[in-house]
Design an enzyme around this catalytic site. Structure first.
Site, PDB file in Angstrom:
ATOM      1  CE  LYS A 149      -3.943  -2.168   0.398  1.00  0.00           C
ATOM      2  NZ  LYS A 149      -5.203  -1.887  -0.385  1.00  0.00           N
ATOM      3  CD  GLU A 178      -7.846  -4.445  -5.955  1.00  0.00           C
ATOM      4  OE1 GLU A 178      -7.136  -4.808  -5.168  1.00  0.00           O
ATOM      5  OE2 GLU A 178      -8.458  -3.281  -5.705  1.00  0.00           O
ATOM      6  CG  HIS A 265      -7.589  -9.699  -6.011  1.00  0.00           C
ATOM      7  ND1 HIS A 265      -8.725  -9.235  -6.079  1.00  0.00           N
ATOM      8  CD2 HIS A 265      -7.015  -9.107  -4.861  1.00  0.00           C
ATOM      9  CE1 HIS A 265      -8.801  -7.934  -5.164  1.00  0.00           C
ATOM     10  NE2 HIS A 265      -7.690  -8.160  -4.440  1.00  0.00           N
ATOM     11  NE  ARG A 266     -13.610 -12.373  -2.364  1.00  0.00           N
ATOM     12  CZ  ARG A 266     -14.401 -12.552  -1.342  1.00  0.00           C
ATOM     13  NH1 ARG A 266     -15.226 -13.210  -1.732  1.00  0.00           N
ATOM     14  NH2 ARG A 266     -14.454 -11.741  -0.399  1.00  0.00           N
ATOM     15  N   GLY A 338      -9.541  -5.053   4.608  1.00  0.00           N
ATOM     16  CA  GLY A 338      -9.813  -4.210   5.884  1.00  0.00           C
ATOM     17  C   GLY A 338      -9.466  -4.903   7.057  1.00  0.00           C
ATOM     18  CD  GLN A 358      -3.603 -11.491   1.080  1.00  0.00           C
ATOM     19  OE1 GLN A 358      -2.633 -12.047   0.969  1.00  0.00           O
ATOM     20  NE2 GLN A 358      -4.206 -10.685   0.183  1.00  0.00           N
TER      21      GLN A 358
END
Ligand code: 3PG
Length: 410
Positions: A149, A178, A265-266, A338, A358
Site C-alpha cells: 500500500k 489488484e 484475487h476476486r 480491511g 493478509q
C-alpha cells in the site's frame, strides 16, 4: 412429451451437473424452475417444431426439487463440451441467459456440484495450500501477509523496500494490489526484479517469503506475461479471476512453463455475489477457481473485515477451498480486506489455522511503519495460534499493543 419437471427424482451424480438456485419471482415456482431448465438446455419461450421427445429426454435439464424459493436443477453431462468449451461453456449453461429472463425476477446460483468426468478434465491446483506451506517452510501456522500500500503510486524501489520491511517484520507473503499491473510509475519488470532482490536478501537472512506479482491482462498475453515475470524472478503470480476470467487461471495453471503458485484475487466479485437474491454466490466461483488450478483464493474475512460478507457464507467458501473435491489439492483460503491485528483472533477462531491472513492498511497504517505493522500482524497470528487472548499477548509485544490502541479489537 418429455418435460423438464422431475420432482423427487434421484439422478446419478456421475451423470449430471447439479445446481441450486434461489428464485424470487411473481410466477409459480414450478413454472419459473421449468423455464430455467428449458432455457438453459433444450427449450425456449415457446414450443419448437424442431425439437423431439428424444432431445428433451437426453439433453433437457431436470428440475429435481423445489423448496420455498430454492430449486435444484440437474444438467446432463452431455450438455457440456469441456475440451473445447471449458468454464466459459459451463457458465453459459449453469449461469447464462437465465439471469436475464424477464418473467422470473431475481435469481441466484447458490451452489454447483460437478461429476467426476468433468472434474477429471480440469487440472486443479499444482501447489495448493500444502505447496505454499512447503515453499515457505511454514507447516502449521496461518500464513500472514500484506498487500503493498498504497495500492498504486510507489515506484519499484519503494515497493521492494516495503516488501523487505514486511519480511523483516516476519510476514510470509506479500502481493501487488489488484489495480497495479504495469503503470508508468512502476513498470512490472523493474518492480519484479527489485522485489526479487528484496526476497533474496530476506532469504539470505534466513526468512522465506513470496510476493505475488499481478499478471492480470488480456487473454492473449497473460501466459506470456507470466513467463516473463517468472524470468524476472517472481516466486508467485496473481490473477484477478473475475476480470480476467476462469479461463485465464486455467491457462496459467496448465501451461508447463509456469512453475510458481497462482494467487487468485476476486476483484469485482461483489457485482455477482453481493445481492443475496441475485447473481452468483462465491461458492461456485471458489469451486471453479479450484478446478482451474488457483493455488490461493480470496474468500472474505469471515464477517470482520471491510468488505461485505458474513461468517457462514465466507466459511462455506473456505470449505470449498479445503474440503475434498475432485481429488484436487486444497487451495489456500485468503482472508483479506480491511484486516488489522485486533481481528485476527476472531478470524482464526472461525477459519482454523489453514488460512492466509493478509493486511494492507493494517500493516502500512501502523504508527511504527511497515516493519512494526508486520510484527504486529505476526504477533496477532502467534497469539491466535497459541490460544492466548490478543490483549494479554499485547502486554509483552509492543507493536501489537500499538496496533490494538490504534484500531481496537473486533
Ligand atoms: C486486497 O487486495 O484484499 C485489498 O487491497 C486489501 O487492502 P486492505 O488490507 O488495506 O483493506
Amino acid at each position: 412429451m418429455a418435460t423438464y419437471m422431475h420432482l423427487g427424482e434421484q439422478v446419478d451424480p456421475d451423470e449430471y451437473v447439479v445446481c441450486e438456485y434461489r428464485v424470487t419471482t411473481d410466477i409459480p415456482m414450478e413454472k419459473a424452475a421449468a423455464s430455467i431448465a428449458a432455457e438453459q438446455s433444450t427449450g425456449t419461450w415457446t414450443d419448437l417444431t424442431t425439437t423431439t421427445e428424444r432431445i428433451v429426454g437426453d439433453y433437457g435439464a431436470k428440475v429435481l426439487s423445489i423448496e420455498g424459493d430454492r430449486t435444484v436443477i440437474a444438467y446432463p453431462v452431455e450438455d457440456f463440451s469441456i475440451d473445447v468449451g471449458g468454464v466459459p461453456q459451463i457458465l453459459s449453461v449453469i449461469a447464462g441467459n437465465l439471469f436475464g429472463l424477464e418473467s422470473i425476477g431475481k435469481l441466484r446460483l447458490e451452489d454447483v456440484t460437478f461429476p467426476k468426468c468433468i472434474t477429471d478434465m480440469f487440472p486443479g491446483p499444482r501447489f495448493g495450500a500444502s505447496g505454499l506451506r512447503r515453499i515457505l517452510d511454514r507447516p502449521e501456522k496461518p500464513l500472514v501477509g500484506t498487500i503493498v500500500k498504497p495500492k498504486i503510486g510507489l515506484p519499484p524501489k519503494e515497493t521492494a523496500d516495503y516488501v523487505y520491511e514486511a519480511g523483516a517484520g516476519g510476514l510470509t507473503n506479500s502481493k501487488d494490489d489488484e489495480t497495479l499491473t504495469d503503470q508508468r510509475f512502476c513498470p512490472i519488470e523493474d518492480r519484479t526484479v527489485a522485489v526479487a532482490e528484496a526476497l533474496d536478501r530476506l532469504e539470505s537472512e534466513g526468512h522465506r517469503m513470496v510476493h505475488a506479482v499481478n499478471v492480470s491482462t488480456n487473454g492473449d498475453r497473460i501466459v506470456e506475461l507470466a513467463e516473463k515475470v517468472q524470468s524476472w524472478g517472481a516466486r508467485e503470480i496473481m490473477v484477478d479471476v473475475i476480470t480476467c476470467g476462469f479461463a485465464a487461471v486455467q491457462a496459467l495453471a496448465e501451461d508447463p512453463s509456469i512453475k510458481v503458485p497462482i494467487h487468485v484475487h476476486r476483484t469485482m466479485h461483489g457485482a455477482l455475489t453481493r445481492d443475496p437474491l441475485h447473481g452468483i454466490s462465491m461458492l461456485p466461483i471458489a469451486k471453479l477457481v479450484r478446478m482451474c488450478g488457483g493455488d490461493a483464493l480470496h474468500i472474505g474475512t469471515l464477517g470482520v473485515g471491510k468488505m461485505s460478507g458474513n461468517p457462514a457464507g465466507d466459511l462455506a467458501n473456505l470449505h470449498a477451498c479445503l474440503d475434498p473435491m475432485g481429488g484436487y489439492r486444497e487451495i489456500m483460503p485468503v482472508c483479506s480486506g480491511g484486516v488489522f491485528p485486533g481481528m485476527v483472533g476472531t478470524m482464526v477462531k472461525r477459519s482454523g489455522f489453514n488460512v492466509q491472513i493478509q493486511a494492507g492498511g493494517g500493516v502500512a497504517g501502523h504508527p511504527g511503519g511497515v516493519r512494526a505493522g508486520a510484527r504486529a500482524m505476526c504477533q496477532a497470528v502467534d497469539a491466535a495460534f497459541a490460544g492466548i487472548p490478543v490483549a494479554e499477548y499485547a502486554e509483552t509485544h509492543p507493536e501489537l499493543k500499538t496496533a490494538l490502541d490504534r484500531w481496537g479489537t473486533r
